[in-house]
Design an enzyme around this catalytic site. Structure first.
Site, mmCIF file in Angstrom:
data_model
loop_
_atom_site.group_PDB
_atom_site.id
_atom_site.type_symbol
_atom_site.label_atom_id
_atom_site.label_comp_id
_atom_site.label_asym_id
_atom_site.label_seq_id
_atom_site.Cartn_x
_atom_site.Cartn_y
_atom_site.Cartn_z
ATOM 1 C CB CYS A 4 -0.917 -0.029 1.214
ATOM 2 S SG CYS A 4 -1.811 1.508 1.445
ATOM 3 C CB CYS A 7 1.011 1.306 4.299
ATOM 4 S SG CYS A 7 -0.562 0.794 5.027
ATOM 5 C CG ASP A 30 -3.058 14.427 -4.798
ATOM 6 O OD1 ASP A 30 -3.979 13.717 -4.364
ATOM 7 O OD2 ASP A 30 -2.495 14.223 -5.905
ATOM 8 C CG HIS A 46 -4.167 -0.512 5.156
ATOM 9 N ND1 HIS A 46 -3.764 0.075 3.972
ATOM 10 C CD2 HIS A 46 -5.266 -1.238 4.859
ATOM 11 C CE1 HIS A 46 -4.573 -0.297 2.997
ATOM 12 N NE2 HIS A 46 -5.495 -1.103 3.505
ATOM 13 C CG ASN A 87 -12.488 10.351 -4.932
ATOM 14 O OD1 ASN A 87 -13.501 11.024 -5.137
ATOM 15 N ND2 ASN A 87 -11.278 10.771 -5.274
ATOM 16 N N GLY A 93 -13.671 7.069 -9.087
ATOM 17 C CA GLY A 93 -12.280 7.142 -9.527
ATOM 18 C C GLY A 93 -11.282 6.839 -8.429
ATOM 19 C CG HIS A 98 -4.017 3.888 3.572
ATOM 20 N ND1 HIS A 98 -2.954 3.228 4.176
ATOM 21 C CD2 HIS A 98 -4.384 4.856 4.443
ATOM 22 C CE1 HIS A 98 -2.711 3.769 5.352
ATOM 23 N NE2 HIS A 98 -3.559 4.768 5.540
ATOM 24 C CG HIS A 100 -7.187 8.704 0.329
ATOM 25 N ND1 HIS A 100 -7.352 7.383 -0.048
ATOM 26 C CD2 HIS A 100 -7.533 9.433 -0.762
ATOM 27 C CE1 HIS A 100 -7.757 7.322 -1.302
ATOM 28 N NE2 HIS A 100 -7.886 8.561 -1.763
ATOM 29 C CG HIS A 102 -8.963 13.725 -2.195
ATOM 30 N ND1 HIS A 102 -7.944 13.713 -3.118
ATOM 31 C CD2 HIS A 102 -9.457 12.465 -2.184
ATOM 32 C CE1 HIS A 102 -7.836 12.504 -3.650
ATOM 33 N NE2 HIS A 102 -8.748 11.723 -3.099
HETATM 34 P P1 AMP Z 1 -8.194 8.542 -4.902
HETATM 35 O O1 AMP Z 1 -8.595 8.692 -6.340
HETATM 36 O O2 AMP Z 1 -9.227 9.120 -3.959
HETATM 37 O O3 AMP Z 1 -7.791 7.139 -4.551
HETATM 38 O O4 AMP Z 1 -6.956 9.507 -4.726
HETATM 39 C C1 AMP Z 1 -5.645 9.103 -4.631
HETATM 40 C C2 AMP Z 1 -4.824 10.366 -4.694
HETATM 41 O O5 AMP Z 1 -3.512 10.069 -4.250
HETATM 42 C C3 AMP Z 1 -4.711 10.974 -6.097
HETATM 43 O O6 AMP Z 1 -5.180 12.324 -6.075
HETATM 44 C C4 AMP Z 1 -3.217 10.902 -6.391
HETATM 45 O O7 AMP Z 1 -2.736 12.029 -7.112
HETATM 46 C C5 AMP Z 1 -2.610 10.833 -5.001
HETATM 47 N N1 AMP Z 1 -1.318 10.167 -4.918
HETATM 48 C C6 AMP Z 1 -0.965 8.979 -5.474
HETATM 49 N N2 AMP Z 1 0.306 8.673 -5.165
HETATM 50 C C7 AMP Z 1 0.762 9.685 -4.380
HETATM 51 C C8 AMP Z 1 2.012 9.955 -3.744
HETATM 52 N N3 AMP Z 1 3.059 9.106 -3.839
HETATM 53 N N4 AMP Z 1 2.133 11.094 -3.028
HETATM 54 C C9 AMP Z 1 1.095 11.949 -2.936
HETATM 55 N N5 AMP Z 1 -0.101 11.746 -3.502
HETATM 56 C C10 AMP Z 1 -0.272 10.635 -4.229
HETATM 57 ZN ZN ZN Z 2 -2.271 1.358 3.645
#
Ligand code: AMP
Ligand code: ZN
Length: 111
Positions: A4, A7, A30, A46, A87, A93, A98, A100, A102
């Protein structure tokens, strides 16, 4: 969840632009921002997406939202406003399993 990405960020195995941290949560920028300010708030432990959670997770979920509110205050957008987004699943999308949140801000947001 050793594969992950969030993680790995929480465990400092891969770098992120961290703007806030406490025992339970991490706040970072992000990597592909969809607004002038785009932060991600995660629990360090996680957990799956909202659809995988239950009553046993309600304290952590509440804490996650309050951590986002704190992050908004720290970056100075409490008055101008911000959007908090979970999301959940394919049609939203969602890319990362994990849990999260936004935080989007920095201009009037469409939709
Ligand atoms: P989601 O579509 O809600 O799963 O959003 C995942 C978000 O994580 C997206 O906006 C990606 O741009 C962001 N993301 C993916 N990898 C990383 C990373 N290594 N560091 C920061 N943000 C990330
Ligand atoms: Zn995780």
């Amino acid at each position: 969840m050793n594969n992950c990405i969030f993680c790995k960020i929480a465990n400092k195995e891969i770098p992120a632009d961290v703007v806030g941290e406490d025992v339970e949560f991490l706040v970072f920028k992000d990597i592909n921002p969809k607004a002038p300010i785009h932060l991600i708030i995660i629990p360090k432990v996680h957990l799956g997406p909202v659809s995988a959670l239950g009553g046993e997770n309600k304290n952590l979920l509440g804490g996650l939202i309050l951590k986002a509110k704190e992050a908004a205050a720290n970056i100075g957008v409490s008055d101008s406003g911000y959007r908090l987004v979970f999301n959940v699943g394919r049609d939203a999308g969602m890319e990362i399993e994990h849990l999260h949140l936004h935080l989007l801000a920095g201009k009037p947001l469409p939709f």
